[in-house]
Scaffold this motif. Sequence first.
Motif, short mmCIF file in Angstrom:
data_model
loop_
_atom_site.label_atom_id
_atom_site.label_comp_id
_atom_site.label_asym_id
_atom_site.label_seq_id
_atom_site.Cartn_x
_atom_site.Cartn_y
_atom_site.Cartn_z
N MET A 1 0.85 -1.17 0.00
CA MET A 1 0.00 0.00 0.00
C MET A 1 0.90 1.24 0.00
SD MET A 1 -2.99 1.09 2.75
CE MET A 1 -4.05 -0.27 2.37
N HIS B 1 1.94 5.38 0.36
CA HIS B 1 1.77 6.32 1.48
C HIS B 1 0.45 7.08 1.40
CE1 HIS B 1 5.47 5.43 3.30
NE2 HIS B 1 6.27 6.16 2.55
N ALA C 1 -2.42 6.18 0.11
CA ALA C 1 -3.53 5.30 0.49
C ALA C 1 -3.51 5.05 2.00
CB ALA C 1 -3.45 3.98 -0.27
N LEU C 2 -2.33 4.87 2.57
CA LEU C 2 -2.22 4.65 4.01
C LEU C 2 -2.69 5.87 4.79
CD1 LEU C 2 -1.28 2.70 6.20
CD2 LEU C 2 0.99 3.70 6.00
N GLY D 1 -4.76 8.16 3.69
CA GLY D 1 -6.21 8.25 3.48
C GLY D 1 -6.98 7.31 4.40
N CYS D 2 -6.50 6.08 4.53
CA CYS D 2 -7.15 5.11 5.44
C CYS D 2 -7.07 5.58 6.88
CB CYS D 2 -6.50 3.73 5.29
SG CYS D 2 -6.92 2.90 3.75
N ALA D 3 -5.93 6.13 7.27
CA ALA D 3 -5.76 6.62 8.63
C ALA D 3 -6.72 7.78 8.91
CB ALA D 3 -4.32 7.05 8.87
N LEU E 1 -9.60 8.41 7.37
CA LEU E 1 -10.96 7.88 7.43
C LEU E 1 -11.23 7.17 8.77
CD1 LEU E 1 -11.49 6.53 3.80
CD2 LEU E 1 -12.64 8.46 4.90
N ALA E 2 -10.25 6.41 9.24
CA ALA E 2 -10.40 5.72 10.52
C ALA E 2 -10.54 6.74 11.66
CB ALA E 2 -9.21 4.79 10.78
N SER F 1 -3.82 9.76 17.94
CA SER F 1 -3.10 10.00 16.68
C SER F 1 -1.68 10.51 16.94
CB SER F 1 -3.86 11.00 15.82
OG SER F 1 -5.11 10.48 15.45
#
Length: 120
Positions: free
Chosen positions: A1, A3, A5-6, A8-10, A12-13, A63
């Motif tokens: 994956m 950076h 995408a990572l 973006g996922c973080a 969203l989470a 975070s």
Amino acid sequence: MNHAALIGCALLAAMLFAWLITGFVRRYAVRKGILDIPNTRSSHTVPTARGGGIGIVVVYLVSLLILAYLGFLPFGMAVAFELGGAAIAAVGYLDDRHALPAGVRFSVHVAAAVLVAVSA
């Protein structure tokens, strides 16, 4: 994956967890009658649940820990942001519950800012 995408996922989470925690706190506040009744200084016109920012604060503090653990934020700076953010959140929560004097709130904000500035 990659950076992007990572990240973006973080994000969203983080948004999902903040939304879930805020909803839980809001329902709890309404059930327990922890409401802000509008007055002349209020920006709202109907009673509003207090403490909803707790979800955002929890996600922010977690975070920061993750960023420090992964090496994206120097440890000393992470500690300063954690302490300063927690102090500001605590004084905000206490002010919601007990109407603290402006001088107390201002002093905590200034101390948090100085702590972060010194850590940089």
